[in-house]
Motif scaffolding. Structure first.
Motif, PDB file in Angstrom:
ATOM      1  N   LYS A 229       0.832  -1.201   0.000  1.00  0.00           N
ATOM      2  CA  LYS A 229       0.000   0.000   0.000  1.00  0.00           C
ATOM      3  C   LYS A 229       0.868   1.253   0.000  1.00  0.00           C
ATOM      4  CE  LYS A 229      -3.831  -2.138   2.520  1.00  0.00           C
ATOM      5  NZ  LYS A 229      -4.556  -2.171   3.817  1.00  0.00           N
ATOM      6  N   ALA A 230       1.915   1.253   0.812  1.00  0.00           N
ATOM      7  CA  ALA A 230       2.796   2.415   0.879  1.00  0.00           C
ATOM      8  C   ALA A 230       3.517   2.631  -0.447  1.00  0.00           C
ATOM      9  CB  ALA A 230       3.804   2.241   2.014  1.00  0.00           C
ATOM     10  N   LEU A 231       3.940   1.530  -1.077  1.00  0.00           N
ATOM     11  CA  LEU A 231       4.672   1.637  -2.342  1.00  0.00           C
ATOM     12  C   LEU A 231       3.764   2.135  -3.465  1.00  0.00           C
ATOM     13  CD1 LEU A 231       7.274  -0.892  -3.655  1.00  0.00           C
ATOM     14  CD2 LEU A 231       5.528  -0.013  -5.188  1.00  0.00           C
ATOM     15  N   ARG A 232       2.549   1.613  -3.538  1.00  0.00           N
ATOM     16  CA  ARG A 232       1.691   1.987  -4.661  1.00  0.00           C
ATOM     17  C   ARG A 232       1.301   3.462  -4.610  1.00  0.00           C
ATOM     18  NH1 ARG A 232      -3.727  -1.470  -2.928  1.00  0.00           N
ATOM     19  NH2 ARG A 232      -4.685   0.153  -1.610  1.00  0.00           N
ATOM     20  N   ARG A 233       1.280   4.041  -3.416  1.00  0.00           N
ATOM     21  CA  ARG A 233       0.965   5.469  -3.292  1.00  0.00           C
ATOM     22  C   ARG A 233       2.079   6.338  -3.851  1.00  0.00           C
ATOM     23  NH1 ARG A 233      -0.883   4.793   2.989  1.00  0.00           N
ATOM     24  NH2 ARG A 233      -2.750   3.533   2.583  1.00  0.00           N
ATOM     25  N   ARG A 234       3.255   5.773  -4.026  1.00  0.00           N
ATOM     26  CA  ARG A 234       4.405   6.547  -4.497  1.00  0.00           C
ATOM     27  C   ARG A 234       4.712   6.309  -5.975  1.00  0.00           C
ATOM     28  NH1 ARG A 234       9.343   5.463  -0.672  1.00  0.00           N
ATOM     29  NH2 ARG A 234      10.176   7.136  -1.997  1.00  0.00           N
ATOM     30  N   LEU A 235       3.918   5.497  -6.632  1.00  0.00           N
ATOM     31  CA  LEU A 235       4.155   5.247  -8.049  1.00  0.00           C
ATOM     32  C   LEU A 235       3.794   6.473  -8.881  1.00  0.00           C
ATOM     33  CD1 LEU A 235       2.732   1.616  -8.361  1.00  0.00           C
ATOM     34  CD2 LEU A 235       5.151   2.294  -8.436  1.00  0.00           C
ATOM     35  N   PRO A 236       4.491   6.707  -9.980  1.00  0.00           N
ATOM     36  CA  PRO A 236       4.141   7.823 -10.865  1.00  0.00           C
ATOM     37  C   PRO A 236       2.742   7.652 -11.423  1.00  0.00           C
ATOM     38  CG  PRO A 236       6.322   6.946 -11.402  1.00  0.00           C
ATOM     39  CD  PRO A 236       5.697   5.991 -10.442  1.00  0.00           C
ATOM     40  N   PRO A 237       2.074   8.730 -11.776  1.00  0.00           N
ATOM     41  CA  PRO A 237       0.728   8.634 -12.372  1.00  0.00           C
ATOM     42  C   PRO A 237       0.737   7.719 -13.592  1.00  0.00           C
ATOM     43  CG  PRO A 237       1.243  10.908 -11.837  1.00  0.00           C
ATOM     44  CD  PRO A 237       2.513  10.135 -11.625  1.00  0.00           C
ATOM     45  N   GLY A 238      -0.254   6.851 -13.668  1.00  0.00           N
ATOM     46  CA  GLY A 238      -0.377   5.955 -14.810  1.00  0.00           C
ATOM     47  C   GLY A 238       0.329   4.625 -14.667  1.00  0.00           C
ATOM     48  N   VAL A 239       1.157   4.456 -13.632  1.00  0.00           N
ATOM     49  CA  VAL A 239       1.850   3.192 -13.405  1.00  0.00           C
ATOM     50  C   VAL A 239       1.025   2.353 -12.429  1.00  0.00           C
ATOM     51  CG1 VAL A 239       3.925   2.071 -12.515  1.00  0.00           C
ATOM     52  CG2 VAL A 239       4.123   4.178 -13.852  1.00  0.00           C
ATOM     53  N   ARG A 240       0.615   1.183 -12.867  1.00  0.00           N
ATOM     54  CA  ARG A 240      -0.224   0.326 -12.045  1.00  0.00           C
ATOM     55  C   ARG A 240       0.583  -0.408 -10.975  1.00  0.00           C
ATOM     56  NH1 ARG A 240      -4.997  -0.830 -15.090  1.00  0.00           N
ATOM     57  NH2 ARG A 240      -4.769  -0.326 -17.315  1.00  0.00           N
ATOM     58  N   CYS A 241      -0.096  -0.833  -9.934  1.00  0.00           N
ATOM     59  CA  CYS A 241       0.466  -1.772  -8.970  1.00  0.00           C
ATOM     60  C   CYS A 241      -0.304  -3.073  -9.107  1.00  0.00           C
ATOM     61  CB  CYS A 241       0.354  -1.232  -7.547  1.00  0.00           C
ATOM     62  SG  CYS A 241       1.038  -2.357  -6.304  1.00  0.00           S
ATOM     63  N   TYR A 242       0.377  -4.112  -9.589  1.00  0.00           N
ATOM     64  CA  TYR A 242      -0.231  -5.434  -9.698  1.00  0.00           C
ATOM     65  C   TYR A 242       0.129  -6.222  -8.444  1.00  0.00           C
ATOM     66  CZ  TYR A 242      -0.870  -4.653 -14.743  1.00  0.00           C
ATOM     67  OH  TYR A 242      -1.249  -4.167 -15.973  1.00  0.00           O
ATOM     68  N   THR A 243      -0.860  -6.482  -7.599  1.00  0.00           N
ATOM     69  CA  THR A 243      -0.524  -7.229  -6.404  1.00  0.00           C
ATOM     70  C   THR A 243      -0.103  -8.652  -6.739  1.00  0.00           C
ATOM     71  OG1 THR A 243      -1.229  -7.878  -4.189  1.00  0.00           O
ATOM     72  CG2 THR A 243      -2.906  -8.020  -5.925  1.00  0.00           C
ATOM     73  N   GLY A 244       0.928  -9.107  -6.058  1.00  0.00           N
ATOM     74  CA  GLY A 244       1.341 -10.495  -6.108  1.00  0.00           C
ATOM     75  C   GLY A 244       1.210 -11.125  -4.740  1.00  0.00           C
ATOM     76  N   ASP A 245       0.392 -10.502  -3.880  1.00  0.00           N
ATOM     77  CA  ASP A 245       0.229 -10.928  -2.494  1.00  0.00           C
ATOM     78  C   ASP A 245      -0.902 -11.947  -2.403  1.00  0.00           C
ATOM     79  OD1 ASP A 245      -0.345 -11.165   0.233  1.00  0.00           O
ATOM     80  OD2 ASP A 245       0.361  -9.139   0.656  1.00  0.00           O
ATOM     81  N   ASP A 246      -0.529 -13.216  -2.302  1.00  0.00           N
ATOM     82  CA  ASP A 246      -1.517 -14.287  -2.280  1.00  0.00           C
ATOM     83  C   ASP A 246      -2.151 -14.477  -0.909  1.00  0.00           C
ATOM     84  OD1 ASP A 246      -1.037 -15.647  -5.100  1.00  0.00           O
ATOM     85  OD2 ASP A 246       0.938 -15.243  -4.262  1.00  0.00           O
ATOM     86  N   PHE A 247      -1.829 -13.590   0.035  1.00  0.00           N
ATOM     87  CA  PHE A 247      -2.432 -13.639   1.370  1.00  0.00           C
ATOM     88  C   PHE A 247      -3.474 -12.535   1.578  1.00  0.00           C
ATOM     89  CE2 PHE A 247       1.390 -15.747   3.733  1.00  0.00           C
ATOM     90  CZ  PHE A 247       1.176 -16.912   3.021  1.00  0.00           C
ATOM     91  N   HIS A 248      -3.278 -11.382   0.924  1.00  0.00           N
ATOM     92  CA  HIS A 248      -4.100 -10.201   1.216  1.00  0.00           C
ATOM     93  C   HIS A 248      -4.771  -9.623  -0.029  1.00  0.00           C
ATOM     94  CE1 HIS A 248      -0.682 -10.274   4.178  1.00  0.00           C
ATOM     95  NE2 HIS A 248      -1.688 -10.188   5.022  1.00  0.00           N
ATOM     96  N   TYR A 249      -4.918 -10.411  -1.075  1.00  0.00           N
ATOM     97  CA  TYR A 249      -5.399  -9.884  -2.358  1.00  0.00           C
ATOM     98  C   TYR A 249      -6.789  -9.268  -2.297  1.00  0.00           C
ATOM     99  CZ  TYR A 249      -7.159 -14.696  -2.349  1.00  0.00           C
ATOM    100  OH  TYR A 249      -7.743 -15.884  -1.987  1.00  0.00           O
ATOM    101  N   PRO A 250      -7.752  -9.778  -1.514  1.00  0.00           N
ATOM    102  CA  PRO A 250      -9.071  -9.111  -1.558  1.00  0.00           C
ATOM    103  C   PRO A 250      -9.020  -7.654  -1.121  1.00  0.00           C
ATOM    104  CG  PRO A 250      -9.275 -11.311  -0.613  1.00  0.00           C
ATOM    105  CD  PRO A 250      -7.808 -11.007  -0.691  1.00  0.00           C
ATOM    106  N   GLU A 251      -8.350  -7.363  -0.015  1.00  0.00           N
ATOM    107  CA  GLU A 251      -8.303  -5.976   0.459  1.00  0.00           C
ATOM    108  C   GLU A 251      -7.450  -5.094  -0.443  1.00  0.00           C
ATOM    109  OE1 GLU A 251      -5.484  -4.905   3.796  1.00  0.00           O
ATOM    110  OE2 GLU A 251      -5.674  -7.058   4.235  1.00  0.00           O
ATOM    111  N   LEU A 252      -6.385  -5.651  -1.017  1.00  0.00           N
ATOM    112  CA  LEU A 252      -5.510  -4.849  -1.863  1.00  0.00           C
ATOM    113  C   LEU A 252      -6.185  -4.500  -3.189  1.00  0.00           C
ATOM    114  CD1 LEU A 252      -2.196  -6.732  -1.095  1.00  0.00           C
ATOM    115  CD2 LEU A 252      -2.687  -4.347  -0.539  1.00  0.00           C
ATOM    116  N   ILE A 253      -6.928  -5.444  -3.747  1.00  0.00           N
ATOM    117  CA  ILE A 253      -7.628  -5.179  -5.005  1.00  0.00           C
ATOM    118  C   ILE A 253      -8.836  -4.281  -4.760  1.00  0.00           C
ATOM    119  CG2 ILE A 253      -8.858  -6.223  -6.943  1.00  0.00           C
ATOM    120  CD1 ILE A 253      -7.144  -8.758  -6.459  1.00  0.00           C
ATOM    121  N   ALA A 254      -9.562  -4.523  -3.679  1.00  0.00           N
ATOM    122  CA  ALA A 254     -10.714  -3.672  -3.359  1.00  0.00           C
ATOM    123  C   ALA A 254     -10.280  -2.227  -3.167  1.00  0.00           C
ATOM    124  CB  ALA A 254     -11.423  -4.191  -2.111  1.00  0.00           C
ATOM    125  N   GLY A 255      -9.124  -2.028  -2.506  1.00  0.00           N
ATOM    126  CA  GLY A 255      -8.554  -0.693  -2.365  1.00  0.00           C
ATOM    127  C   GLY A 255      -9.076   0.070  -1.166  1.00  0.00           C
TER     128      GLY A 255
END
Length: 378
Positions: A229-255
């Protein structure tokens, strides 16, 4: 006869869905497994013998559910039974099938063709370039995978900046950068030039910030939701964060109020039908409906990916066999023996609770055969 009939029904059902529904709110890629050819006379350490028909049919199963395919990644036993020669053939075949089916595909480009025990940084870059060329020529989007050779050769962050910077300057279209943690591959310990994850994050973000127009997104596989979550907030505009977290994917995708993650996940191989249902619910009703469907799947995901996490592929292939997507439970490199019988039994039970099996009777029959093979009767 029952198994042949089931396979025919599955193939027919998939072929009828010529225009799969596509998720609108998120980009979802599933990293699929490969199906071994159990009749091939090859040793465990020999080249992978692949059942190409069954392997490609499973990709069509994912496209039919509206999911994209992330090909030749670690779920496909890349570096754990599938060598570069096999991966190259897999990329060519899958990319051709994707074009015919109108499905999205991204393919892993790494350095696993290197045979020298201690390659130079220049050797690593050249190996990346060879694989990138093949992926681009096949018509697929490249995923720049983490490199064991670079982890072993780099002397610090500057080597990573030089290699990735050089590659991004020459790619013809935006790529996905993959940061795979050591829980998935111990040889990647200290990636980005340090074991300090905060410092490694800074180097990773520096690569992205220097070439944002060449980065479609980043795939984070660290099993740390707060760090993602901390990293994706620092990505440049237009750059996606594709989660590879197989433990927390529902909350990360829901946002949350700060944003969301897209997904590139191995666990979506067995979960494809529920994932498709969940993303449609997200599009139509919002995050709460999405999580109501996917939250119950986390127990199975955590079980499949329990330490040693890199052997999660064994459970994934077991579930594909039980679901009728392939005729056997054999893996390249003999990896079907990598998990214990109690682990596999629990995976079956959790999947059955989620109603993941199109034919529960077939799944129960096959699981009983596996138990009896190991001397268990009940």
């Amino acid at each position: 006869m029952k198994e042949r009939t089931e396979r025919k029904k599955t193939t027919q059902a998939t072929s009828k869905q010529s225009e799969p529904p596509q998720a609108q709110a998120r980009t979802i890629l599933a990293a699929p497994h490969i199906v071994a050819n159990p009749q091939a006379d090859v040793p465990p350490e020999g080249p992978a013998a692949v059942d190409w028909d069954a392997t490609l049919a499973f990709r069509h199963h994912l496209w039919a559910h509206g999911l994209g395919v992330a090909e030749a990644m670690d779920t496909a036993q890349r570096g754990m039974g599938l060598d570069w020669q096999g991966a190259a053939e897999l990329i060519r075949r899958s990319a051709a099938e994707a074009k015919a089916a109108g499905g999205r595909i991204a393919c892993g480009a790494g350095t696993d063709q290197l045979a020298t025990p201690a390659p130079t940084v220049a050797d690593v870059r050249a190996a990346y370039e060879e694989q990138l060329t093949l992926v681009e020529e096949a018509g697929a989007q490249p995923v720049l995978m983490a490199s064991r050779a670079l982890a072993a050769t780099a002397t610090g962050p500057d080597d990573y900046l030089a290699v990735y910077g050089g590659l991004l300057r020459q790619v013809t279209a935006p790529v996905i950068l993959h940061w795979l943690g050591p829980m998935f591959d111990p040889a990647l310990e200290g990636y980005w030039g340090t074991r300090d994850l905060d410092a490694a994050t800074e180097t990773f973000l520096q690569v992205v910030a220097a070439h944002p127009e060449k980065v479609d997104g980043v795939k984070i596989s660290l099993l740390d939701a707060d760090r993602e979550k901390a990293l994706r907030r620092r990505l440049p505009p237009g750059v996606r964060c594709y989660t590879g977290d197989d433990f927390h994917y529902p909350e990360l995708i829901a946002g949350d109020e700060h944003g969301f993650s897209d997904a590139l996940l191995g666990v979506f191989d067995p979960l494809a039908p529920l994932v498709a249902e969940a993303v449609r619910a997200l599009d139509a009703e919002g995050p709460a409906a999405f999580r109501a469907i996917l939250d119950p799947t986390v127990a199975l995901a955590r079980h499949l990916f329990e330490p040693p996490t890199r052997y999660y592929k064994t459970g994934v292939v077991l579930l594909a066999w039980l679901a009728g997507h392939q005729r056997h439970f054999t893996m390249v490199g003999g990896l079907q023996s990598a998990r214990s019988l109690p682990h596999l039994t629990r995976a079956y039970e959790l999947a059955a609770e989620l109603r993941l099996f199109p034919d529960p009777g077939l799944a129960e029959h096959r699981m009983r055969l596996l138990l009896e093979l190991h001397g268990v009767t009940r």
